[in-house]
Design an enzyme around this catalytic site. Sequence first.
Site, PDB file in Angstrom:
ATOM      1  N   TYR A 153       0.842  -1.204   0.000  1.00  0.00           N
ATOM      2  CA  TYR A 153       0.000   0.000   0.000  1.00  0.00           C
ATOM      3  C   TYR A 153       0.875   1.252   0.000  1.00  0.00           C
ATOM      4  O   TYR A 153       0.667   2.164  -0.792  1.00  0.00           O
ATOM      5  CB  TYR A 153      -0.904  -0.005   1.237  1.00  0.00           C
ATOM      6  CG  TYR A 153      -1.878   1.144   1.298  1.00  0.00           C
ATOM      7  CD1 TYR A 153      -3.177   0.997   0.849  1.00  0.00           C
ATOM      8  CD2 TYR A 153      -1.492   2.380   1.815  1.00  0.00           C
ATOM      9  CE1 TYR A 153      -4.081   2.053   0.888  1.00  0.00           C
ATOM     10  CE2 TYR A 153      -2.386   3.440   1.855  1.00  0.00           C
ATOM     11  CZ  TYR A 153      -3.675   3.270   1.399  1.00  0.00           C
ATOM     12  OH  TYR A 153      -4.560   4.321   1.442  1.00  0.00           O
ATOM     13  N   PHE A 163      -8.684  18.960 -24.898  1.00  0.00           N
ATOM     14  CA  PHE A 163      -9.259  17.650 -25.214  1.00  0.00           C
ATOM     15  C   PHE A 163     -10.650  17.570 -24.558  1.00  0.00           C
ATOM     16  O   PHE A 163     -10.945  18.334 -23.656  1.00  0.00           O
ATOM     17  CB  PHE A 163      -8.304  16.575 -24.665  1.00  0.00           C
ATOM     18  CG  PHE A 163      -8.787  15.174 -24.839  1.00  0.00           C
ATOM     19  CD1 PHE A 163      -8.885  14.621 -26.108  1.00  0.00           C
ATOM     20  CD2 PHE A 163      -9.137  14.400 -23.749  1.00  0.00           C
ATOM     21  CE1 PHE A 163      -9.324  13.321 -26.266  1.00  0.00           C
ATOM     22  CE2 PHE A 163      -9.582  13.098 -23.902  1.00  0.00           C
ATOM     23  CZ  PHE A 163      -9.671  12.557 -25.172  1.00  0.00           C
ATOM     24  N   ASP A 191      -0.370  19.326 -21.280  1.00  0.00           N
ATOM     25  CA  ASP A 191      -1.180  18.112 -21.320  1.00  0.00           C
ATOM     26  C   ASP A 191      -0.371  17.189 -22.227  1.00  0.00           C
ATOM     27  O   ASP A 191      -0.417  17.287 -23.449  1.00  0.00           O
ATOM     28  CB  ASP A 191      -2.567  18.419 -21.883  1.00  0.00           C
ATOM     29  CG  ASP A 191      -3.445  17.177 -21.923  1.00  0.00           C
ATOM     30  OD1 ASP A 191      -2.924  16.063 -21.708  1.00  0.00           O
ATOM     31  OD2 ASP A 191      -4.660  17.318 -22.186  1.00  0.00           O
ATOM     32  N   ALA A 193       0.057  13.894 -23.032  1.00  0.00           N
ATOM     33  CA  ALA A 193      -0.281  12.491 -23.337  1.00  0.00           C
ATOM     34  C   ALA A 193       0.617  11.913 -24.439  1.00  0.00           C
ATOM     35  O   ALA A 193       0.929  10.731 -24.436  1.00  0.00           O
ATOM     36  CB  ALA A 193      -1.747  12.381 -23.744  1.00  0.00           C
ATOM     37  N   LYS A 204      -1.479   6.505 -23.500  1.00  0.00           N
ATOM     38  CA  LYS A 204      -0.965   6.750 -24.850  1.00  0.00           C
ATOM     39  C   LYS A 204       0.534   6.443 -24.855  1.00  0.00           C
ATOM     40  O   LYS A 204       0.932   5.302 -25.039  1.00  0.00           O
ATOM     41  CB  LYS A 204      -1.255   8.193 -25.286  1.00  0.00           C
ATOM     42  CG  LYS A 204      -2.708   8.454 -25.629  1.00  0.00           C
ATOM     43  CD  LYS A 204      -3.567   8.715 -24.428  1.00  0.00           C
ATOM     44  CE  LYS A 204      -4.978   9.099 -24.817  1.00  0.00           C
ATOM     45  NZ  LYS A 204      -5.573  10.026 -23.855  1.00  0.00           N
TER      46      LYS A 204
HETATM   47  C1  LIG Z   1      -6.587  10.819 -23.557  1.00  0.00           C
HETATM   48  C2  LIG Z   1      -6.358  12.233 -23.267  1.00  0.00           C
HETATM   49  C3  LIG Z   1      -6.759  12.798 -22.046  1.00  0.00           C
HETATM   50  C4  LIG Z   1      -7.549  12.032 -21.006  1.00  0.00           C
HETATM   51  O1  LIG Z   1      -6.854  10.926 -20.551  1.00  0.00           O
HETATM   52  P1  LIG Z   1      -7.571   9.582 -20.083  1.00  0.00           P
HETATM   53  O2  LIG Z   1      -6.438   8.730 -19.628  1.00  0.00           O
HETATM   54  O3  LIG Z   1      -8.311   9.034 -21.257  1.00  0.00           O
HETATM   55  O4  LIG Z   1      -8.505   9.933 -18.964  1.00  0.00           O
HETATM   56  C5  LIG Z   1      -6.453  14.131 -21.825  1.00  0.00           C
HETATM   57  N1  LIG Z   1      -5.816  14.862 -22.736  1.00  0.00           N
HETATM   58  C6  LIG Z   1      -5.419  14.353 -23.924  1.00  0.00           C
HETATM   59  C7  LIG Z   1      -4.701  15.224 -24.902  1.00  0.00           C
HETATM   60  C8  LIG Z   1      -5.689  13.027 -24.236  1.00  0.00           C
HETATM   61  O5  LIG Z   1      -5.323  12.541 -25.425  1.00  0.00           O
END
Ligand SMILES: *Cc1c(COP(=O)(O)O)cnc(C)c1O
Length: 457
Positions: free
Chosen positions: A70, A122, A213, A215, A256
């Site tokens: 944990y 997004f 952001d 991803a 991603k």
């Molecule tokens: C997928 C995505 C998100 C959200 O992420 P999740 O893991 O699906 O909740 C936010 N911003 C961008 C640019 C994304 O591609």
Amino acid sequence: MRTFPPYRAQVVAEIPVTTRAERERALAAAGYNAFNLPANMVSIDLLTDSGTGAVSAKQEAAAAAADRSYAGSESFFRFREALSELTHYPHLLPVHQGRAAERVLFTNVLGRGKISVSNTHFDTTRANVELLGAEARDLPCAEFGDLDSLEPFKGNINLDVLEQLLTGPEAGRVGMVLVTITNNGGGGQPVSMANLAAASRLARAHGVPIFLDAARFAENAWLVVQREEGYAGKTPREVAEEAFGLVDGCVASLKKDGISPMGAFIGLRDPELAQRCEALLIATEGFRTYGGLGAHDLDRLARGLREVLDPHYLEARAAEAARLAQLANEAGVDIVQPPGIHALYLNAGRLLPHLPASRFPGHSLACELYLAGGIRCAELGSLYIGELDENNELVTPAPFELVRLALPRRTYSRGHYDYVAEILGDIAKNPESVPGYRIVEAPKILRHFNLTMAPVA
Ligand SMILES: *Cc1c(COP(=O)(O)O)cnc(C)c1O
């Protein structure tokens, strides 16, 4: 240079093979909404590149050896080390997925009446801003408006409009700048390092925090190496590190470029903000050493975050996207140019000129790809962002009618993409036969997930 994907299949998953009659029944039963289709009725699933990448044998081995404690789990320390050497942020919080990272960070940065400024938010990002009573304002660069232009960085934020906002009467309301790399809502186009650095200077000069952001941090880095002056000799890792270094922190879905089914993180420099985020994380996601993730996820991610920056992998992935783009063009289907990496955006409005926006040409093409070939993908057009009246008639169309073919990481091979291009070619030979659609039912929020539709003869 000649190249090949630097991995091979070691375990495979079966793909369902269906008939057109079966698909017609399945799509009708799904209310003509691909999100309602059972996956065992889908052959090639290009709905999303999120959580759909193939994991490596070494990721699975690491997952099997994960430490489920944990507090203070070894898996967490491996996860944190991988993120620390990439971002150099002192505060790193695991969360179960990107939207949870958004909620935790935004709750501590925004509030009623505040403005979040982005190249493009997004969909879940916008929803999390709006749920706090704040406003999500998109400032894409002017070049993005020309789908055919070959400008290399159409994901950039519009610096002139950003500066006007930060020096104008609304300046006091701006709570943060959020730069999405690559710009998923904006055609998957990359952001240049020059643009990010300039946005960062502007934000800092006006005392506004700026976040990524992130991803698709690795794919953005690869496109910078390919396209931006002065970066050709750098590794994708060096470019990604530089990008994280230019801002105050980030949220990032790791479904991603973490190449894992689940996971995300928040990275921050400010200790006081990190402490407030950590308190909300513990109350609503999980303790700070797992944040709602299983230990196996933390270990898969620790490896995935390194595998994704392999230049041979990124080169092969970018080449596959470029090749599919070329096949689509040869088949007579225009795409948003230049092709990015994680998805191709088909110009459905141009392919189906007999359908007005009110008959949703993007949705029509997406349905046709499913009916003709069992290929699942998503509309990004008037159904997604157009404005409807109370009878669900379209009153303001989207600027473009697109279909997104998302490309999962390491999952499909050339044979699958050749098939997709052949089905596209079949549709492009006889586009007038593709019917339009009308809305039967549409919920008020996040409607594209829950719509029901019907074809119009
Ligand atoms: C997928 C995505 C998100 C959200 O992420 P999740 O893991 O699906 O909740 C936010 N911003 C961008 C640019 C994304 O591609």
